[in-house]
Design a protein around this motif. Structure first.
Motif, PDB file in Angstrom:
ATOM      1  N   ASP A   1       0.836  -1.184   0.000  1.00 16.62           N
ATOM      2  CA  ASP A   1       0.000   0.000   0.000  1.00 16.62           C
ATOM      3  C   ASP A   1       0.876   1.240   0.000  1.00 16.62           C
ATOM      4  OD1 ASP A   1      -2.359  -1.210  -0.174  1.00 16.62           O
ATOM      5  OD2 ASP A   1      -2.565  -1.495   1.986  1.00 16.62           O
ATOM      6  N   VAL A   2       2.123   1.042   0.416  1.00 15.60           N
ATOM      7  CA  VAL A   2       3.060   2.157   0.354  1.00 15.60           C
ATOM      8  C   VAL A   2       3.632   2.162  -1.060  1.00 15.60           C
ATOM      9  CG1 VAL A   2       5.212   3.070   1.275  1.00 15.60           C
ATOM     10  CG2 VAL A   2       3.647   1.805   2.755  1.00 15.60           C
TER      11      VAL A   2
ATOM     12  N   SER B   1       5.084  11.472   5.441  1.00 11.76           N
ATOM     13  CA  SER B   1       3.690  11.353   5.828  1.00 11.76           C
ATOM     14  C   SER B   1       3.346   9.928   6.232  1.00 11.76           C
ATOM     15  CB  SER B   1       2.782  11.822   4.705  1.00 11.76           C
ATOM     16  OG  SER B   1       3.290  11.369   3.494  1.00 11.76           O
ATOM     17  N   ASP B   2       4.010   8.960   5.628  1.00 10.78           N
ATOM     18  CA  ASP B   2       3.730   7.578   6.013  1.00 10.78           C
ATOM     19  C   ASP B   2       4.134   7.335   7.451  1.00 10.78           C
ATOM     20  OD1 ASP B   2       2.808   6.947   3.582  1.00 10.78           O
ATOM     21  OD2 ASP B   2       4.790   6.438   2.791  1.00 10.78           O
TER      22      ASP B   2
ATOM     23  N   GLU C   1       1.753   8.559   9.988  1.00 12.78           N
ATOM     24  CA  GLU C   1       0.621   7.662  10.227  1.00 12.78           C
ATOM     25  C   GLU C   1       0.992   6.540  11.175  1.00 12.78           C
ATOM     26  OE1 GLU C   1      -1.607   6.303   6.546  1.00 12.78           O
ATOM     27  OE2 GLU C   1      -0.047   7.647   5.863  1.00 12.78           O
TER      28      GLU C   1
ATOM     29  N   LYS D   1      -1.883  14.669   7.378  1.00 13.97           N
ATOM     30  CA  LYS D   1      -1.123  13.646   6.691  1.00 13.97           C
ATOM     31  C   LYS D   1      -2.012  12.469   6.325  1.00 13.97           C
ATOM     32  CE  LYS D   1       3.202  15.238   8.313  1.00 13.97           C
ATOM     33  NZ  LYS D   1       4.276  15.109   9.250  1.00 13.97           N
ATOM     34  N   LYS D   2      -2.889  12.103   7.237  1.00 14.88           N
ATOM     35  CA  LYS D   2      -3.796  11.008   6.944  1.00 14.88           C
ATOM     36  C   LYS D   2      -4.665  11.404   5.760  1.00 14.88           C
ATOM     37  CE  LYS D   2      -6.177   7.437   9.165  1.00 14.88           C
ATOM     38  NZ  LYS D   2      -7.164   7.059  10.112  1.00 14.88           N
TER      39      LYS D   2
ATOM     40  N   ASN E   1      -3.890  13.222   3.370  1.00 16.88           N
ATOM     41  CA  ASN E   1      -3.124  13.092   2.140  1.00 16.88           C
ATOM     42  C   ASN E   1      -3.322  11.716   1.519  1.00 16.88           C
ATOM     43  OD1 ASN E   1      -2.137  15.591   2.310  1.00 16.88           O
ATOM     44  ND2 ASN E   1      -0.052  15.017   2.898  1.00 16.88           N
ATOM     45  N   ASP E   2      -3.219  10.695   2.350  1.00 17.29           N
ATOM     46  CA  ASP E   2      -3.359   9.338   1.823  1.00 17.29           C
ATOM     47  C   ASP E   2      -4.744   9.115   1.244  1.00 17.29           C
ATOM     48  OD1 ASP E   2      -0.816   8.606   2.258  1.00 17.29           O
ATOM     49  OD2 ASP E   2      -1.172   7.823   4.272  1.00 17.29           O
ATOM     50  N   GLU E   3      -5.731   9.636   1.954  1.00 19.63           N
ATOM     51  CA  GLU E   3      -7.102   9.462   1.451  1.00 19.63           C
ATOM     52  C   GLU E   3      -7.270  10.183   0.123  1.00 19.63           C
ATOM     53  OE1 GLU E   3      -9.649  10.709   4.585  1.00 19.63           O
ATOM     54  OE2 GLU E   3      -9.233   8.880   5.720  1.00 19.63           O
TER      55      GLU E   3
ATOM     56  N   LYS F   1       4.301  13.196  -0.419  1.00 18.42           N
ATOM     57  CA  LYS F   1       2.868  13.312  -0.694  1.00 18.42           C
ATOM     58  C   LYS F   1       2.378  14.761  -0.621  1.00 18.42           C
ATOM     59  CE  LYS F   1       2.158   8.611   0.707  1.00 18.42           C
ATOM     60  NZ  LYS F   1       1.663   7.666   1.695  1.00 18.42           N
TER      61      LYS F   1
END
Ligand code: ADP
Length: 748
Positions: free
Chosen positions: A444-445, A612-613, A616, A625-626, A628-630, A653
């Motif tokens: 997922d990364v 950012s990872d 999390e 940051k979360k 960003n992933d979304e 990100k």
């Protein structure tokens, strides 16, 4: 005793009778012997007579056979469409086929009388051609080695092409030798071949145009159905739109397959090698497959040998295509279990590296007797069982050919009901032997280039010249991890002003810029004092193979393809900014700006890949940051290749989303500018702007707009106004829709 003188004694009388009888007997015996001898001689006489008759008959037969052969030969020479000429060692003619009399006024009798070869041929061949033919005749006579060649002959009004065979002969009967010369008229054959090639080319052009024409509306169908799916509240309409979308998608992939296949068939498929990053290739492929696997209970395990060299020289596009083809099949034919994607390597430390790729699945498997068939074109096996599974039966045929073209062989092993393994080897040159390292277990990364943290050059003086703000931002972002803050110029003239006052270690120069382009700016820099020594690297989005050499020939020190691959950027920086040089600069730093130097003490803001990872996983309340992933997941959902985009942003990100926002913001100004150029017919500025749109879109992974912009860039460069007229509106609409979609996602 005397009285008895005349009296024959009875005993003596008996002896005389015996002698006569004996003599008679002997005579009879002799006679018999003679009779036997006589009979034997008689028989021999008969045999000799028979033999004589036989010889006479054979002679008669041979004479007839000879006559027959002569007749056949004459017939052959009579009907032969080819000009055959036999000459002796002095090049005097001995024999010719009758066609000579149709081509010239030379009679066959004259040929038999020993006419000179050049005299005969001067009636059909132009002088220079005749001379070169005579030269070849002499050489065959001398070397006794036959010769075959093509002759283009312009005689009179006509152009004819002959294939000429000159053979040496030596007759055992007369001890004579000479040449047999055969002229085959190839004019029609060659014309037919050229006609066929023209037709083939027309067919390929037609296919290419047709595919383009089909793909464009197909993309529209695809995009529009997507809108219905997202915006409609009518469930029935949504269901129909989903079906349209899925049909459009499979139609596009079928068109692509057919195109590839026809390219391979016509020998037009080319392997175009270039430098590529193995980890980003594997990541792209794995990301795609993971998306396809989302709806299935099947896992994907990727084993990339960590010691494999990180940068190779090969055809990334085709390697990817083969991997995706095979992996897609595994996805199609596996309902539970796992797909394993292994990439190992073998390398002797120099030269070529052999990549062993194998893809195993726990799917339905293939029957032994059908294994041989799966590589045939348009062939699907086990069709009863696979009725509901889509496909053209071309994927493996194309893959096998591509692997062969890349020097390997595609193999399969399978156990029906248990699963299959496809494997192949590919030979690539090693560009950077640095090992790829361990791939993230968690896919997922997104896999991005691992920045070499030990390489820092905060003192380096770098200039980036590009008319496009986003490109400047991206280039600067890619240098951040090394502590580099480059100077930026948005045009050729601006950069010329900057270099007057400051000496740069490295200049990155965009090629396509309005008014003064990168090539002209580079030449002007070269003409400046000390300019011939400057390191100037071209930045170009027209990255096709062979381009590097062209830029170097033009006077650049190298080139980087856009979207810039972070690994390539690192490579160029490492190559050009050697430590010694850096220290030298420190010594001569007139303004004494940045004097600290070293891996841990950079002045520039610390840049860490995947910040950012970590935010999390730390479990800190990193709301932004979360988010960003979304956001990135949502962008991926609307069809943006965020994997590619993030890779170009070196995995940052925040930075990626920032440039995506800039892209959306730029729409209004850029589209109205494009419209203005279009309306005023200013094709040269139009092509520059549409080129920038292409490059920005591709950098961010907005590939549909990138592709449309590319078509228009080429068309506008070629002044193909019909194409531009036809597609300009379409690009603006698609560009507007895309930015709208992205805006919606970002506002969410
Ligand atoms: P298609 O586009 O129809 O999948 P391919 O040439 O890729 O065409 O594959 C040909 C056939 O080989 C498929 O239709 C299928 O019957 C068989 N096949 C290929 N890969 C697999 C696999 N991993 N498991 C089972 N069958 C397979």
């Amino acid at each position: 005793m005397e009285e008895n003188k005349g009296i024959i004694e009875p005993a003596a009388q008996d002896a005389g009778v015996v002698d006569v009888e004996k003599e008679l007997k002997e005579l009879r015996l002799k006679q018999k012997k003679l009779e036997r001898e006589n009979r034997r001689l008689q028989i021999e006489m008969d045999t000799i007579k028979d033999m004589n008759e036989q010889i006479a008959r054979t002679q008669g037969f041979m004479k007839k056979e000879n006559q027959r052969q002569i007749f056949y030969n004459t017939q052959l020479l009579k009907v032969s469409p080819y000009l055959v000429l036999m000459v002796d060692e002095k090049l005097k003619t001995v024999m010719a086929s009758d066609v000579l009399t149709q081509m010239t006024d030379v009679s066959l009798d004259a040929v038999r009388d020993g006419m000179q070869l050049d005299e005969v041929l001067s009636k059909v061949l132009e002088e220079s051609v005749l001379n070169s033919l005579l030269e070849k005749c002499h050489s065959v006579l001398e070397n006794r080695v036959s010769d075959t060649f093509m002759l283009n002959n312009y005689f009179g009004e006509e152009e004819r092409i002959y294939k000429v065979d000159i053979n040496f002969y030596s007759s055992p009967v007369e001890g004579a030798s000479g040449l047999c010369i055969l002229f085959t008229d190839m004019t029609e054959v060659i014309e037919a071949k050229e006609r066929a090639e023209r037709a083939d080319k027309a067919k390929s052009n037609f296919l290419a145009n047709m595919s383009h024409e089909i793909r464009t509306p197909m993309n529209a169908i695809n995009g529009m159905s997507e809108f219905i799916l997202r915006d409609s509240t009518d469930e029935e309409a949504k269901k129909n739109a989903a079906m349209i979308k899925s049909a459009a998608k499979s139609l596009i992939s079928i068109i692509n397959d057919i195109l590839d296949f026809s390219k391979i068939e016509s020998g037009k498929m080319e392997i175009i090698n270039d430098t590529y990053s193995l980890s980003s290739l594997v990541n792209d492929v794995a990301t795609m497959i993971r998306i396809r696997l989302q709806e299935k209970k099947v896992g994907l395990v990727v084993n990339l040998d960590p010691d494999t060299p990180s940068r190779l020289y090969g055809d990334e596009v085709r390697i990817k295509q083969v991997m995706i083809n095979i992996l897609n099949n595994s996805v199609k034919f596996t309902n539970e279990g796992q797909i394993t994607f292994n990439i190992k390597h073998e390398w002797d430390g120099k030269g070529d590296c052999c990549l062993h790729v194998s893809i195993s699945d726990t799917g339905i498997g293939i029957k032994k007797e059908e294994l041989g068939k799966i590589f045939e074109s348009f062939t699907q096996v086990d069709t009863k069982r696979n009725r509901s599974i889509e496909g053209t039966g071309l994927g493996l045929a194309i893959s096998r050919r591509l692997v062969t073209m890349m020097g390997g062989e595609l193999k399969v092993e399978s156990v029906y009901g248990e699963g299959s393994t496809f494997s192949f080897d590919i030979y690539n040159k090693v560009i950077d032997a640095e090992p790829v390292g361990v791939l993230a277990d968690n896919y997922d990364v997104k896999l991005v280039h691992e920045v070499d943290k030990s390489f820092r050059r905060p003192n380096a003086r770098i200039l980036v010249v590009d008319d496009n703000d986003m490109n400047l931002k991206v280039a600067a972002g890619l240098m951040k991890p090394y502590g580099i803050v480059p100077d930026l110029a948005t045009s050729g003239p601006e950069s010329l002003e900057l270099v007057k006052n400051k000496t740069y270690d490295l200049i990155f120069m965009d090629h396509m810029m309005p008014k003064m382009d990168g090539v002209e700016t580079m030449h002007r820099m070269r003409d400046m004092k000390g300019g011939s020594e400057w390191k100037i690297i071209a930045l170009t989005a027209n990255a096709i193979s062979g381009m590097a050499a062209k830029y170097v020939e033009e006077g650049f020190n190298g080139y980087l393809a856009k979207p810039i691959d972070p690994a390539s950027m690192e490579l160029v920086l490492k190559r050009e900014l050697t430590e010694e040089k850096n220290e030298e600069i420190l010594e001569f730093d007139p303004e004494g700006e940045v004097l600290e130097f070293g891996p841990d003490e950079g002045d520039a803001p610390e840049f860490e890949q995947g910040d950012s990872d970590r935010g999390e996983t730390d479990g800190k309340p990193g709301g932004v940051k979360k988010g960003n992933d979304e956001l990135i997941a949502l962008l991926e959902e609307i069809g943006i290749n965020t994997g590619a985009g993030l890779m170009h942003a070196a995995g940052d990100k925040d930075f990626y989303l920032e440039i995506v926002r800039d892209y959306v913001k730029a729409f209004k100004e850029r589209s109205s500018q494009l419209q203005e150029y279009y309306e005023s017919g200013n094709m040269s500025d139009y092509s520059i702007l549409v080129h920038a749109l292409k490059s920005n879109s591709n950098t961010l992974g907005i590939e549909d707009i990138g592709a449309k912009a590319k078509d228009l860039e080429f068309a506008s460069k070629d002044n193909d106004t019909a194409f531009v007229d036809h597609h300009h509106g379409e690009l603006i609409d698609a560009y507007r829709n895309r930015t709208e979609e992205i805006r919606k996602v970002l506002e969410e």
